[in-house]
Design a protein around this motif. Structure first.
Motif, mmCIF file in Angstrom:
data_model
loop_
_atom_site.group_PDB
_atom_site.id
_atom_site.type_symbol
_atom_site.label_atom_id
_atom_site.label_comp_id
_atom_site.label_asym_id
_atom_site.label_seq_id
_atom_site.Cartn_x
_atom_site.Cartn_y
_atom_site.Cartn_z
ATOM 1 N N CYS A 186 0.632 -1.252 0.108
ATOM 2 C CA CYS A 186 -0.038 -0.167 -0.011
ATOM 3 C C CYS A 186 0.796 1.374 -0.009
ATOM 4 O O CYS A 186 0.429 2.067 -0.324
ATOM 5 N N CYS A 189 1.728 3.837 -2.923
ATOM 6 C CA CYS A 189 0.562 5.005 -3.201
ATOM 7 C C CYS A 189 0.372 5.814 -2.107
ATOM 8 O O CYS A 189 0.135 6.996 -2.084
ATOM 9 N N HIS A 190 -0.215 4.955 -0.888
ATOM 10 C CA HIS A 190 -0.468 5.807 0.168
ATOM 11 C C HIS A 190 0.451 6.590 1.159
ATOM 12 O O HIS A 190 0.004 7.440 1.779
ATOM 13 N N GLU A 198 -5.316 8.949 -0.825
ATOM 14 C CA GLU A 198 -5.204 9.720 0.406
ATOM 15 C C GLU A 198 -3.635 9.455 1.029
ATOM 16 O O GLU A 198 -3.449 8.380 1.472
ATOM 17 N N TYR A 216 -16.530 -0.053 6.513
ATOM 18 C CA TYR A 216 -16.547 0.818 5.095
ATOM 19 C C TYR A 216 -15.257 0.603 4.554
ATOM 20 O O TYR A 216 -14.946 0.116 3.561
ATOM 21 N N SER A 225 -11.816 0.971 -4.471
ATOM 22 C CA SER A 225 -12.878 2.081 -4.252
ATOM 23 C C SER A 225 -12.142 3.428 -4.965
ATOM 24 O O SER A 225 -10.974 3.648 -4.543
HETATM 25 C C1 HEC Z 1 -2.056 1.803 -7.016
HETATM 26 C C2 HEC Z 1 -2.154 2.880 -5.921
HETATM 27 C C3 HEC Z 1 -2.712 2.272 -4.573
HETATM 28 C C4 HEC Z 1 -2.324 1.208 -3.877
HETATM 29 C C5 HEC Z 1 -1.211 0.180 -4.141
HETATM 30 C C6 HEC Z 1 -3.385 1.133 -2.656
HETATM 31 N N1 HEC Z 1 -4.129 2.019 -2.738
HETATM 32 FE FE1 HEC Z 1 -5.777 2.597 -1.344
HETATM 33 N N2 HEC Z 1 -6.227 4.288 -2.843
HETATM 34 C C7 HEC Z 1 -5.905 4.465 -3.891
HETATM 35 C C8 HEC Z 1 -6.385 5.432 -4.302
HETATM 36 C C9 HEC Z 1 -6.430 5.956 -5.781
HETATM 37 C C10 HEC Z 1 -7.610 5.719 -3.468
HETATM 38 C C11 HEC Z 1 -9.041 6.421 -3.575
HETATM 39 C C12 HEC Z 1 -8.445 7.859 -3.325
HETATM 40 C C13 HEC Z 1 -10.022 8.903 -3.390
HETATM 41 O O1 HEC Z 1 -10.660 8.272 -2.582
HETATM 42 O O2 HEC Z 1 -9.971 9.548 -4.101
HETATM 43 C C14 HEC Z 1 -7.458 4.590 -2.505
HETATM 44 C C15 HEC Z 1 -8.256 4.784 -1.297
HETATM 45 C C16 HEC Z 1 -8.174 3.699 -0.232
HETATM 46 C C17 HEC Z 1 -8.840 3.671 0.971
HETATM 47 C C18 HEC Z 1 -10.086 4.693 1.239
HETATM 48 C C19 HEC Z 1 -11.343 4.167 0.767
HETATM 49 C C20 HEC Z 1 -11.940 5.384 0.076
HETATM 50 O O3 HEC Z 1 -13.131 5.251 -0.352
HETATM 51 O O4 HEC Z 1 -11.227 6.089 -0.661
HETATM 52 C C21 HEC Z 1 -8.682 2.750 1.563
HETATM 53 C C22 HEC Z 1 -8.938 2.374 3.126
HETATM 54 C C23 HEC Z 1 -7.424 2.178 1.034
HETATM 55 N N3 HEC Z 1 -7.023 2.808 -0.275
HETATM 56 C C24 HEC Z 1 -6.788 1.134 1.385
HETATM 57 C C25 HEC Z 1 -5.482 0.530 0.918
HETATM 58 C C26 HEC Z 1 -4.742 -0.476 1.294
HETATM 59 C C27 HEC Z 1 -5.195 -1.379 2.584
HETATM 60 C C28 HEC Z 1 -3.808 -0.792 0.332
HETATM 61 C C29 HEC Z 1 -2.909 -1.989 0.448
HETATM 62 C C30 HEC Z 1 -3.145 -3.229 0.595
HETATM 63 C C31 HEC Z 1 -4.046 0.148 -0.775
HETATM 64 N N4 HEC Z 1 -5.090 0.855 -0.388
HETATM 65 C C32 HEC Z 1 -3.149 0.180 -1.561
HETATM 66 C C33 HEC Z 1 -4.771 3.926 -4.445
HETATM 67 C C34 HEC Z 1 -3.965 2.773 -4.043
#
Ligand code: HEC
Ligand code: HEC
Length: 258
Positions: A186, A189-190, A198, A216, A225
């Motif tokens: 994660c 990206c995060h 975010e 959620y 999402s």
């Molecule tokens: C390739 C990039 C990427 C990776 C890797 C990634 N995410 Fe995300 N994640 C995003 C994006 C883009 C959003 C949405 C941002 C928005 O809501 O505008 C997001 C949103 C979220 C959210 C908020 C939900 C929402 O409605 O916005 C959670 C919780 C989350 N990610 C958890 C994770 C977890 C746990 C992992 C690892 C297992 C992970 N992400 C890996 C790109 C990534």
């Protein structure tokens, strides 16, 4: 016979009176015109009865759930249950609109109260049939909604405390596991905000998401999402591991907020 016409002599007193009279007449006319204009101007500023009645009608036929613009930077103080009821819930529950259980109607509330506070609160937070999410005011905090629920149900005979459901705290080992899963799947990206994710340090971006609750967030992370890929794009990751990553993220965000 002498036709003697007595010529009246103009005395200084006559002259003065005549002059004053001559001045007075136009003066009076001017005075009256000025008063007339002032009167018209004054009545223009005053609302007359017709638009007032119009306003009253418009207020009465206002749709439910009209939101008031709130300054997002104003410090948030949670309102009392009574205030929440008056400000938000009474729009429907005051009259029983849309089939909502009416305020103080013990019969309408009886069976609902029997479901227990947690169920009622969940329905008020997430919406339930025609009951809108948070009464149609997304800015209400969980506590405010809980207070609104307690206020309404207690007025119909319940004895609830406006308490929020306690989220199960993740164990230390879950958090440790979550940290590893996060770093592997994660973080790229995060940590950086890549693709619009975010950032973990961006407490402001997370605040509205945290409000939606962990369930959620788990679902969003597992299923994907808004551009966030399911399981961070790693389909080998288990649901349980994804959840630990979310637990870790939420923990980090909360620490950043404190
Ligand atoms: C390739 C990039 C990427 C990776 C890797 C990634 N995410 Fe995300 N994640 C995003 C994006 C883009 C959003 C949405 C941002 C928005 O809501 O505008 C997001 C949103 C979220 C959210 C908020 C939900 C929402 O409605 O916005 C959670 C919780 C989350 N990610 C958890 C994770 C977890 C746990 C992992 C690892 C297992 C992970 N992400 C890996 C790109 C990534
Ligand atoms: C737009 C109208 C509307 C507003 C505003 C509204 N409600 Fe409701 N509410 C309803 C309706 C309709 C129902 C009945 C839903 C059903 O049982 O199908 C309901 C039902 C409920 C229930 C009972 C749920 C259950 O499980 O039986 C609770 C609790 C509740 N509302 C709380 C609130 C609170 C708290 C507020 C204010 C923050 C609020 N409502 C504002 C329409 C509204």
């Amino acid at each position: 016979m002498s036709d003697h016409i007595e010529m009246t002599k103009t005395t200084p007193k006559d002259f003065l009176l005549a002059t004053l009279g001559g001045l007075f007449a136009p003066g009076l006319a001017i005075f009256l015109i000025v008063m007339l204009v002032l009167g018209v101007l004054a009545s223009m500023g005053k609302p007359d009865a017709a638009p007032m009645a119009d306003k009253a009608v418009r207020e009465r036929i206002q749709p439910f759930g009209v939101s008031v613009a709130v300054d997002p930077n104003a410090p948030h103080t949670d309102r009392t249950g009574e205030q929440i009821f008056n400000d938000v819930c009474s729009g429907c529950h005051g009259s029983g609109a849309l089939g909502s259980p009416k305020f103080k109607d013990t019969q309408a509330w009886g069976k609902r109260i029997a479901q227990g506070f947690d169920t009622l609160l969940t329905h008020a937070l997430n919406g339930f049939n025609k009951m809108p999410v948070r009464g149609g005011e997304p800015d209400l905090s969980d506590l405010e909604v809980a207070r609104g629920v307690a206020y309404m149900t207690n007025a119909a005979g319940a004895h609830f405390e406006a308490s929020l459901k306690k989220e199960a705290e993740p164990s230390a080992s879950d958090l440790a596991r979550g940290k590893v899963v996060y770093a592997d799947n994660c973080a790229y990206c995060h940590d950086t905000g890549l693709t619009g994710a975010e950032k973990l340090k961006d407490a402001k971006a997370w605040a509205p998401l945290l409000k939606l609750g962990k369930d959620y967030l788990y679902t969003a992370a597992i299923k994907g999402s808004f551009g966030g890929p399911a399981k961070g794009g790693n389909d080998k990751l288990s649901d349980a591991d994804t959840r630990t990553a979310v637990d870790y993220m939420v923990g980090q965000v909360r620490t950043a907020t404190k």
